[in-house]
Each structure stands twice: as structure tokens, then as C-alpha cells.
Design a protein around this motif. Structure first.
Motif, mmCIF file in Angstrom:
data_model
loop_
_atom_site.group_PDB
_atom_site.id
_atom_site.type_symbol
_atom_site.label_atom_id
_atom_site.label_comp_id
_atom_site.label_asym_id
_atom_site.label_seq_id
_atom_site.Cartn_x
_atom_site.Cartn_y
_atom_site.Cartn_z
ATOM 1 N N ALA A 56 0.835 -1.209 0.000
ATOM 2 C CA ALA A 56 0.000 0.000 0.000
ATOM 3 C C ALA A 56 0.864 1.250 0.000
ATOM 4 O O ALA A 56 0.592 2.224 -0.723
ATOM 5 C CB ALA A 56 -0.931 -0.017 1.220
ATOM 6 N N ASP A 57 1.930 1.240 0.780
ATOM 7 C CA ASP A 57 2.803 2.412 0.864
ATOM 8 C C ASP A 57 3.646 2.589 -0.402
ATOM 9 O O ASP A 57 3.939 3.716 -0.806
ATOM 10 C CB ASP A 57 3.706 2.298 2.098
ATOM 11 C CG ASP A 57 2.907 2.310 3.397
ATOM 12 O OD1 ASP A 57 1.732 2.716 3.365
ATOM 13 O OD2 ASP A 57 3.458 1.910 4.439
ATOM 14 N N ILE A 58 4.044 1.495 -1.042
ATOM 15 C CA ILE A 58 4.777 1.595 -2.305
ATOM 16 C C ILE A 58 3.902 2.243 -3.370
ATOM 17 O O ILE A 58 4.339 3.150 -4.099
ATOM 18 C CB ILE A 58 5.251 0.199 -2.764
ATOM 19 C CG1 ILE A 58 6.349 -0.323 -1.822
ATOM 20 C CG2 ILE A 58 5.768 0.231 -4.200
ATOM 21 C CD1 ILE A 58 6.713 -1.775 -2.058
ATOM 22 N N PHE A 71 8.594 0.883 4.447
ATOM 23 C CA PHE A 71 7.181 1.233 4.491
ATOM 24 C C PHE A 71 7.087 2.467 5.366
ATOM 25 O O PHE A 71 8.120 3.084 5.688
ATOM 26 C CB PHE A 71 6.340 0.075 5.045
ATOM 27 C CG PHE A 71 6.772 -0.374 6.425
ATOM 28 C CD1 PHE A 71 6.184 0.138 7.568
ATOM 29 C CD2 PHE A 71 7.798 -1.300 6.567
ATOM 30 C CE1 PHE A 71 6.600 -0.255 8.833
ATOM 31 C CE2 PHE A 71 8.222 -1.710 7.827
ATOM 32 C CZ PHE A 71 7.629 -1.183 8.958
ATOM 33 N N VAL A 72 5.884 2.872 5.764
ATOM 34 C CA VAL A 72 5.758 4.056 6.615
ATOM 35 C C VAL A 72 4.922 3.729 7.840
ATOM 36 O O VAL A 72 4.076 2.833 7.825
ATOM 37 C CB VAL A 72 5.118 5.244 5.861
ATOM 38 C CG1 VAL A 72 5.899 5.569 4.606
ATOM 39 C CG2 VAL A 72 3.669 4.965 5.526
ATOM 40 N N PRO A 129 11.827 6.617 13.283
ATOM 41 C CA PRO A 129 12.979 6.934 12.427
ATOM 42 C C PRO A 129 12.525 7.628 11.147
ATOM 43 O O PRO A 129 11.484 7.284 10.578
ATOM 44 C CB PRO A 129 13.579 5.551 12.134
ATOM 45 C CG PRO A 129 13.103 4.670 13.248
ATOM 46 C CD PRO A 129 11.745 5.179 13.608
ATOM 47 N N TYR A 130 13.318 8.575 10.690
ATOM 48 C CA TYR A 130 12.963 9.368 9.513
ATOM 49 C C TYR A 130 12.700 8.490 8.295
ATOM 50 O O TYR A 130 11.790 8.759 7.499
ATOM 51 C CB TYR A 130 14.080 10.366 9.209
ATOM 52 C CG TYR A 130 13.882 11.122 7.916
ATOM 53 C CD1 TYR A 130 12.953 12.157 7.817
ATOM 54 C CD2 TYR A 130 14.625 10.798 6.780
ATOM 55 C CE1 TYR A 130 12.771 12.849 6.631
ATOM 56 C CE2 TYR A 130 14.460 11.485 5.596
ATOM 57 C CZ TYR A 130 13.529 12.502 5.519
ATOM 58 O OH TYR A 130 13.340 13.175 4.332
ATOM 59 N N GLY A 186 10.496 10.299 4.318
ATOM 60 C CA GLY A 186 11.678 9.456 4.179
ATOM 61 C C GLY A 186 11.524 8.419 3.081
ATOM 62 O O GLY A 186 12.461 8.172 2.307
ATOM 63 N N MET A 187 10.346 7.820 2.978
ATOM 64 C CA MET A 187 10.133 6.819 1.932
ATOM 65 C C MET A 187 10.078 7.477 0.549
ATOM 66 O O MET A 187 10.629 6.938 -0.419
ATOM 67 C CB MET A 187 8.847 6.034 2.204
ATOM 68 C CG MET A 187 8.634 4.877 1.248
ATOM 69 S SD MET A 187 7.314 3.781 1.778
ATOM 70 C CE MET A 187 7.460 2.467 0.553
#
Length: 790
Positions: free
Chosen positions: A318-320, A441-442, A620-621, A627-628
Motif C-alpha cells: 500500500a505504501d509503495i 514502508f511508513v 525513524p525518519y 523518508g520513503m
């Protein structure tokens, strides 16, 4: 008065009864004959049309003798019918005479019917005979002409002996024996003739040289590339939700997650756009094929979405999708084999032939299931276009398992590796090994107001157990009993009607919770505790981001494919020292505590210490939306595995060494006056090279110096000059295929260089070798990128 025998009258009457149907039959035969002749002649003349392939001419013309034989038989048949009709006509004439009763005068407008029929039949027979003669003349001329053409082209329809195409003759032999094995060959015009084999092997595949007599202007030309369009950041994800499709529980879960994070993606896009400034970004056309969701691969995840099954893969996918869309690229999503075939242009058949058109996608993101499906259905096009593929690989694939020949010879062959891709094409959920690309991922990012609210609403004695399947709780009564002395325990274990017996009665089980409700539970809890499984999922990062402390077990001995069923068969030798190595190594205390669960005293002491520890929410960033986006943007801009590799083979001569020994004489650095490799990414000036201790992997060696191993720098070190600059005494230097090379073997003072570029690997160690390791710096909170990589 004429008398007639009664038997003769009866016979004449029978002839009269059968005569008229027979007339119709004869007329039908004549009409059929004319139709056949027209069709036959039309076929012969159409076979001579310009532009048709020679094997079409041959096939149709060679049928000529058969056509002449048929015409002769039909002519003979009509002559026989004429003779029989003549006899019948005499009987009919006799009958008419008797009916006239002695009146021998016929009306002028009425001739005997038998005479008219006979004239028509004789005319038809004569026409058939004339046409047969003409057809015979045409066929003889056609065969003579074809014989001359065949004689002129016989050599051109034989496999040519061309050193540039050494496999041509062998491929022709294969086509002779197997061209009917897949309907796709007939789709491309193969019909069993030598010419059709050569045309296919030279124009569809590329094993044979182009045929000089072929009309090259008629060959299909590749369409001109579309003009480049600049990518523009997107903040509205409503169209992406439509592109993702529907109908599967997995897709519903992914769409809900994307919709919930829309505002964070939009804010991240705004921040990254400001950071990049006027950087030009070409829009890429990207196909995303989620193979594990296809029916052909079993779609094992969709039925488990609502039952507490592992959701890490769907979170990542989903995040990709969101990241690629927000970056402004063209996106196509497929979750079925039929959709994949349609988008790729797969010809009908069993997948042996290349695609029917040039691949319309710059990049393809898929998983191992999708990779296998593409190989089965793309034919030779898979080899041609595999450099554009990016494989989402949860646990990673090390080079020793990726190289098919090496893996087979040295025992690294598994069900998942041996694809001969560039190892960087495999993209992982966590930065397991620098040999692969870290996709990630996020997790939801909190603003300062939300962080303060969470800190004020925390319950100091509330714990949530990591694990939504009842099997994870089995055998954990001892740990749960100790934890229950200090904290109230909550669970989110799926059940339909009856509480799972593996979950103790003192645990408050909420059942499977939707993601927003699960987030609220984490925001109240003090502790998020894991019992060793699942490995490396997204939930611990979500818990830490919501202000929880994560407690996990230390594995002794470490889990790996050698001693643990879960990792057996996976293409990695990585040793896992805890349930979540990233949380342990990159976050650590006070947010992450790793203890030995087999030691009850250590476990209980950790619980007491955690209750006294105060932490702020932390993320984490590299696991934020920004970041992603930053990471994937860098990959798309700089990673190109379709270009020819740089100087990777040993012995490549460089006029001037680009390395200098560092002032403390411990490692190599890129010389300031040395020119940079033009295609190097990360930039070569960030290279630092150490000689590892015996038995140490390059991954660990670089981390010991606060750096990251960078496999793309191996080619620069793969020379005897690097060993000389490090003052390593090489009595001899050899080149071999080994995933530990370049390396120095101390017992024999031998230096080894890498012979196969695909085997350059940060992972792996052996006490016999001191490995030569390339390292680089990295951005704070973004381990995948160096300081100058963006």
C-alpha cells in the motif's frame, strides 16, 4: 397398331419416375463443378500475389497435381453420366412415341425433353474438359515458375552459417521438432516450413540474421518513444484508490490504509518538493503486479486479512503504491494473471514466445510470485526486460543465492533465489543487507500536539502483546505469568465465536481490531511485548511511534536458514539475533529492550526497569512518508540496471590509481585528484575501504566504523592495486567466482579477485579470508542514501 409388352411398359414407367430427380442431380453436379473450378483457380492466382511469403506460395502451388487429378476424375464422371443419360433418353423417346398413339408429329415449340437435357449435359461436359485443359496449362506453368523460385531461394531458407549468430542452426533444429508445442509460434506465422522458421528466428526472436530477400519495410517497426513528461508531485490520492481496484479483502485493507494516510503523504510531498527545488524528474510509466494476490499463486493473504493473518506485506505494498503515485509517475496495478498478460502484450499460447510489442513500462514492481509468472509468460522478452524489474522481497536475497550457476554448484540453491538479477533489484522491508535495496514502508507520524496528548494519557501498567494469531501465545504461560504480576495484559487475537484457549483468562482480549482502534490501544499502553514471532513486522515500529517501549527476546543461537524452519529455503544466510533486528540495532534503548526470555530473572528485571522508564514517541525518519518518498525518488532517478556495467572484471587497467592510503594507514580513500567514475551512484568519492578481520563480513566491518557497506563500489576495489595500496603482501593473485572475493587468504599469502560481477557481496564470511570491504557514509535517519546521494 403397335403392341408393347406389358413388362416393357412397366420398365419405361419406372424410368420416367426416376428420370427427373436424376436430372436435378446432374445439374447440381455441374454447378458444383463450376464452383470448385472458380475456387481452385482463384486460389492459384491469389497464391501469386506480390508480397506473400514464399512458403505460402509453395504450400498452395504444390497442391496443383492433386487439383488436376480431381478435374480429370470429374470429367470422366460426367462422360459416364452422358452415356447413361443417352440410354435413358432413348427409353424416354420410346415412351413418348407410345403415348402419342400413332401421332408422329411434334409441335414446333416442343422438342423431346431428353434431347434438351442431353444438350445441356454435353455442353457442361465440354466446358469442364476445356477448363481442365486450361487449368492444367496454368498449373504446369506455375510449378515451373515455382521450381525456379525455389531453386533460387533454397539456400536462403537454410540456416545460415554466421559467427554473429552461433545459435541459429540449433534453434532451427529445435523449431523443426517443437514448433507445434506452443500455439504462439503459429500466431507469429510459423507453419512448419524452413522459411517460416528463419523468419520467426530473425524477426520475432534474434537468433538468426535478417533474411536479405524479406521486405524489411513491411516489418513491424517499434513505435517512437513518447516525448518525456516531467513528473509532478500529487497530493490527491482519490484516483490512486480507483487504480488499485477492488474485490479482494487485501485490496480493501490497502485502500483504507492509503486513504487514512492521505494527509501525511500530501505534507511529505510538499516537504520533498521544497528540498529538491528545481530538480528535473522524468515521469516513468510503472507497472505494479502484486503476484501473491493472484488466484494462480493461491492468494493466501486475502482470506487471512480479516482473521489476524500477517499484514506486513500489504502494509508495504500500500505504501509503495502511494509513494510512486505521489511522486507523479504513471501507474498501472494488476492483481491477476489475465491483467498482467494484457498489459505486457503476451501472445496467445503457453508463454514460449516474446511479447507482441515493446514493453510500455519503464519499471515493473512485483514480488517473487509475480517474477515467476512473468518468466513463464514473457518468453525471451523476460531476459531482455528483466533489468527493469524491482522485486519486493521481505527478507532479502543475497548474491550467493541469486547467481544460478554459483548457487547450484555451492549448495545455495533454494526455491526463491537463482534469478541472476542485480542484487540491488531486490527491495526489502528493512535494511537487512546492503546487497539489496532498502524499500521499507511508513508508520503514522505524530505532530507535537499528538505526542503530548499521548504522553499524558499513558497507563503506566498496561501491556499489549504482539501477535494476532492464537498459535503465537502457545507455550508462553511462564512469561505471561511474570508480566501479569506487574501489568495489565491486553491482546488482539482473532476468534470467531469462542475465546482461544491459548490466551490465558487474565488477558483482556479485544479480538481483531481495525487499524485506527489498534492505534488507540497502543497510545494508551506502556509496553508492547513480542514472543519471538512474527519476525520483523511493522507493528513494533508503530508501537514505538505511539510511545510504547518494545520488549523482545534475544535468540541464542541466532535463527537462520540452517537451524530454523521459518527461514529454511529463504535465499539468505543472515543470522537473526532477535525478533526485530532493525529495532535492536538502529533504535535500541530506551525504546527497544532485547533480553533472554530463557532467563526468568533477566526478563523480570527488564519489566521492572521498563515501568520506571519514560519515553517519547519516536519514529525513524526513513519510516516516515517523507523518508520513503526521498528514498524511492533517489532509486528511480539513479538506479539503472539496464546500462552496461563499469570496470568490474579483474585486470582492468586504470592509468592512475584512484585510491590513497588514509593518514592513519588503516584504510583506503578516494584520491582528491582522481577523476570520479561517471556512472557511479552512490558517488565514488564517498568510498572508504577496509580489510576485514578473519571471519568478519563486510556488513559488520563497515558498521564497526560507523559506515555502511556499499556493493556498487566493489568493482573499484577488484584489482591488485587495492591490495598493494593497503600494503597487503600478495605472493600470488588469482581470479575466481566466489561471493567472498576480493579477499586475502593469510595462510598462503594469496590475493583473490572476483570473476563474476553478480557475486559482489557485503554478506558472508569465512575464517580463512580477510575480505576487502567498500564502505560509505549515510544520511542521518536514512541508511539507504549517502550524504551526497539525493
Amino acid at each position: 397398331m403397335i403392341t408393347v409388352n406389358p413388362d416393357g411398359k412397366i420398365m419405361v414407367r419406372r424410368c420416367l419416375v426416376t428420370l427427373r430427380p436424376f436430372r436435378l442431380f446432374v445439374l447440381g453436379i455441374g454447378f458444383f463443378t463450376l464452383c470448385f473450378l472458380m475456387t481452385s483457380l482463384g486460389g492459384q492466382f491469389s497464391a501469386r500475389r506480390l508480397g506473400d511469403s514464399p512458403f505460402t506460395i509453395r504450400t498452395e502451388v504444390m497442391g496443383g497435381p492433386e487439383s488436376r487429378g480431381i478435374l480429370r476424375k470429374m470429367s470422366d464422371l460426367l462422360e459416364l453420366m452422358v452415356k447413361r443419360m443417352d440410354a435413358l433418353a432413348r427409353l424416354e423417346n420410346v415412351s413418348e412415341l407410345h403415348r402419342a398413339g400413332g401421332d408422329l408429329h411434334f409441335p414446333a415449340d416442343r422438342m423431346p425433353p431428353g434431347a434438351g437435357l442431353m444438350e445441356r449435359i454435353q455442353a457442361i461436359a465440354q466446358n469442364v474438359s476445356d477448363i481442365a485443359v486450361k487449368v492444367d496449362q496454368i498449373l504446369r506453368h506455375s510449378l515451373l515458375l515455382h521450381s525456379k523460385v525455389s531453386e533460387g531461394r533454397r539456400d536462403q531458407c537454410e540456416a545460415p552459417s554466421d559467427p554473429k549468430f552461433p545459435d541459429c542452426s540449433g534453434k532451427v533444429e529445435w523449431m523443426r521438432a517443437r514448433w507445434t508445442s506452443d500455439p504462439c509460434y503459429a500466431f507469429f506465422g510459423v507453419d512448419g516450413t524452413e522459411c517460416s522458421f528463419l523468419i520467426y528466428l530473425s524477426e520475432v526472436e534474434w537468433f538468426c540474421p535478417p533474411l536479405p530477400w524479406r521486405n524489411r519495410t513491411a516489418a513491424q517497426r517499434a513505435p517512437k518513444p513518447l516525448p518525456k513528461v516531467q513528473a509532478v508531485f500529487r497530493s490527491n490520492l482519490s484516483h490512486l484508490l480507483d487504480v488499485m481496484g477492488s474485490g479482494k479483502e487485501s485490496l480493501i485493507f490497502m485502500k483504507k490504509r492509503t486513504k487514512r494516510l492521505t494527509a501525511q503523504w500530501a505534507l511529505a510531498a510538499q516537504r520533498l518538493a521544497q528540498k529538491l527545488g528545481a530538480t528535473q524528474r522524468d515521469q516513468k510509466q510503472i507497472l505494479v503486479h502484486i503476484g501473491f494476490l493472484t488466484e494462480e499463486s493461491g492468494d493466501v493473504f486475502s482470506p487471512r486479512v480479516l482473521k489476524g493473518g500477517p499484514l506486513g506485506e500489504m502494509v508495504q505494498w500500500a505504501d509503495i503504491l502511494a509513494a510512486l503515485y505521489v511522486l507523479g509517475h504513471g501507474l498501472r496495478v494488476t492483481v491477476s494473471l489475465k491483467e498482467l498478460q494484457s498489459n505486457l502484450g503476451v501472445p496467445p499460447g503457453r508463454g514460449s514466445c516474446p511479447l507482441t510489442m515493446p514493453l510500455p513500462f519503464d519499471l515493473i514492481y512485483t514480488d517473487y510470485h509475480g517474477l515467476q509468472q512473468m518468466k513463464q509468460h514473457m518468453g525471451l522478452s523476460f531476459k531482455k526486460y528483466r533489468c527493469r524489474i524491482r522485486v519486493i522481497d521481505t527478507f532479502g536475497t543475497e548474491p550467493a543465492y541469486n547467481h544460478e550457476e554459483y548457487a547450484t554448484l555451492h549448495g545455495y540453491r533454494t526455491n526463491w533465489g537463482y534469478w541472476n538479477l542485480n542484487p540491488k533489484q531486490f527491495m526489502t522491508m528493512f535494511p537487512h543487507t546492503p546487497d539489496n535495496s532498502f524499500m521499507g514502508f511508513v508508520s503514522e507520524e505524530l505532530n507535537e500536539t499528538e505526542k503530548q496528548l499521548i504522553k499524558g494519557g499513558k497507563a503506566s501498567n498496561m501491556a499489549v502483546v504482539y501477535g494476532k494469531e492464537a498459535s503465537i501465545w502457545k507455550g508462553k504461560e511462564k512469561f505471561l505469568g511474570i508480566l501479569n504480576k506487574y501489568m495489565e495484559i491486553h491482546g488482539t487475537v482473532y476468534y470467531e465465536s469462542q475465546r482461544p484457549p491459548e490466551v490465558p483468562a487474565f488477558v483482556k482480549n479485544h479480538g481483531l481490531l481495525p487499524q485506527p482502534e489498534f492505534q488507540q490501544l497502543l497510545r494508551k499502553a506502556k509496553l508492547f511485548i513480542g514472543f519471538g514471532f512474527p519476525y520483523e513486522g511493522p507493528a513494533p515500529l508503530e508501537a514505538i511511534a505511539n510511545g510504547c517501549i518494545f520488549l523482545q527476546s534475544r535468540f541464542s543461537p541466532p535463527h537462520s536458514s540452517l537451524n530454523h524452519e521459518f527461514f529454511r529455503g529463504k535465499p539468505t544466510s543472515r543470522e537473526v539475533f532477535s525478533q526485530h533486528p532493525y529495532a535492536e540495532n538502529f533504535i535500541g534503548k530506551p525504546h527497544v529492550w532485547t533480553v533472554d526470555y530463557n532467563n526468568s530473572e533477566e526478563f523480570e528485571a527488564a519489566i521492572k526497569a521498563i515501568m520506571r522508564t519514560q519515553v517519547d514517541p519516536y519514529l525513524p525518519y526513513e519510516y516516515t512518508c517523507e523518508g520513503m518518498l526521498e528514498r524511492i525518488h533517489a532509486y528511480i532517478q539513479h538506479q539503472d540496471f539496464c546500462v552496461a556495467p563499469g570496470p568490474t572484471l579483474p585486470g582492468a587497467h586504470t592509468p592512475q590509481s584512484p585510491f590513497v592510503l588514509a593518514p592513519n594507514a588503516t584504510h583506503l580513500e578516494w584520491a582528491q585528484n582522481a577523476s570520479l567514475a561517471p556512472a557511479a551512484w552512490p558517488p565514488a568519492h564517498s568510498l572508504r575501504a577496509w580489510l576485514a578481520a578473519p571471519g568478519r563480513a563486510c556488513t559488520d566491518t563497515c558498521l564497526d566504523h560507523g559506515l555502511i557497506c556499499e556493493p556498487s563500489f566493489f568493482p573499484f576495489l577488484n584489482s591488485q592495486d587495492a591490495f598493494l595500496k593497503l600494503q597487503v603482501p600478495c605472493d600470488s593473485t588469482e581470479s575466481e567466482m566466489n561471493h567472498l572475493y576480493p579477499a586475502f587468504a593469510q595462510p598462503g599469502q594469496e590475493c583473490y579477485l572476483q570473476k563474476e560481477p553478480l557475486l559482489f557481496s557485503c554478506a558472508g564470511s569465512n575464517t580463512k579470508y580477510r575480505r576487502l570491504c567498500p564502505c560509505r557514509d549515510f544520511r542521518k535517519g536514512q541508511v539507504a542514501l549517502c550524504q551526497g546521494c539525493l
